[in-house]
Design an enzyme around this catalytic site. Sequence first.
Site, short mmCIF file in Angstrom:
data_model
loop_
_atom_site.label_atom_id
_atom_site.label_comp_id
_atom_site.label_asym_id
_atom_site.label_seq_id
_atom_site.Cartn_x
_atom_site.Cartn_y
_atom_site.Cartn_z
N HIS A 356 66.57 54.28 57.37
CA HIS A 356 65.49 54.74 57.82
C HIS A 356 65.97 55.94 59.24
CE1 HIS A 356 62.07 54.30 60.11
NE2 HIS A 356 63.14 53.25 61.39
N SER A 357 65.74 56.82 59.38
CA SER A 357 65.55 57.55 60.54
C SER A 357 66.76 57.68 60.90
CB SER A 357 65.35 56.14 62.10
OG SER A 357 65.79 57.32 63.31
N TYR A 358 67.78 57.25 61.90
CA TYR A 358 69.55 58.07 61.99
C TYR A 358 69.66 57.65 60.52
CZ TYR A 358 72.95 60.24 64.19
OH TYR A 358 74.27 61.12 64.79
N GLY A 360 68.86 57.82 57.61
CA GLY A 360 69.46 59.04 56.87
C GLY A 360 69.56 60.26 57.07
N THR A 384 62.87 57.32 55.61
CA THR A 384 61.78 56.40 56.26
C THR A 384 62.48 57.07 57.67
OG1 THR A 384 62.78 54.18 56.84
CG2 THR A 384 61.84 54.51 54.99
#
Length: 459
Positions: A356-358, A360, A384
């Site tokens: 998720h977010s960072y 990724g 995500t």
Amino acid sequence: MKKATLSSHRILSPSPPSATGTKLTPTPRLLPGCCHGRRRVRSDVPVPCRPRKCNSNLVGARIPRGKVITTARGSSTGELEGHASSRQPPQPCSWGQSSDLLSRIDLDELMKKDEPPLDFPDTLEGFEYAFNEKGQLRHIKTGEPFVFNYREDLHRWNQKRYEALGEIITKYVYELLEKDCNLKKISIPVDATENEPKSFIFMSEDALTNPQKLMVLIHGSGVVRAGQWARRLIINEDLDSGTQIPFIKRAMDEGYGVIVLNPNENYIEVEKPKTHVQSSSDSSDEPAEKRERKDKVSKETKKRRDFYEKYRNPQREKEMMQLYIRENGSPEEHAIYVWDHFIAQSAAENVFFVAHSYGGLAFVELMIQREADVKSKVTAVALTDSVHNVWHQEAGKTVREWMRENCCNWVSSSEPLDTSVESMLPDCPRVSAVFFLGQNLLLCITSCSLWHFVPKDLT
């Protein structure tokens, strides 16, 4: 008549009355110099001077009928030389009588309005909150949700209270990972000495021995820690919304081994030791008079800094220093370390990531640094709202091609779930995800979307 001398600001007075006594209508004049460019103004209408775009040392000014009533920094109230006709007498200042605003602050009076002590409970019970059977945080006595503005007009104190509760929530989630999900807490670095700063991850019993499939979870940046997607959702909504627990339980039910990363646990904080700095004048060859001037300036600077700090933060908190964890000093380092020492050593033929977010971005960095190994073990990656950028991270062509085939990024969108969303980056496909009650903070992709992304022969 002697013409008034003007500096960078020129004010043209209204036209004088005619010889017959008839008053002439003032003609619009140009006001050059005061602001960027030239603009036509009515000379009989007050015009505000914009000091931020002005070349003078103005703090505030008004220009009624050719006069300037103003105060200059560091000067007493009066008429600013060169800004008004010499025929106009000095006018009172409407902005203020003191050139130094902070000198007028009554610090003792200010301290009477101090915020309450920053001493908060260290348990949920101390806060008088508990999670009910639905996983919602509720007040023990009133049954109401968490209230951020516990004390009016004390935002900083309320924020500190919220952060203290958040630390308790983090420990609570750690307990759930161990007790409800049966995960083990593994210390890292694996070869850390007794006094060395350490972090940890969570793993299922079969994480390294499961021969078929392994799922790895990586959260985003900020205050969240292992097992969390969003602290705010945990506190304001429920545990299922803000934690990774639903993912972990379903993965284990379907025969996955599980590893939960902890990429934001990069350092430990300890109180900064007080140091006595030796005066530079002892060993300096400078003349005594010059050293005295420098010492005086240094003392004045420290005095001013201490004053501002006392004004801004009446309750002086301890000065802390950060001791970074070896080979885990950033989310990217952490992901690579866990890969090298755990994931790469696992028996699973198929590894799946949910990031998720960072998280990724951390995965893409792992992909860049360990491209061949990642390609050999990772089957699919569900991102995500990932903030990765293949250009900034300098991902090569082969990495981008692999991501297009094996990754999918669920992003914030008002479109129906799993609708294709256009992307300007040549990496992985982007599809729409769901929102939680219209908030901008994205819940992770729905479980059905994730499991549909996994090859059917592995579910």
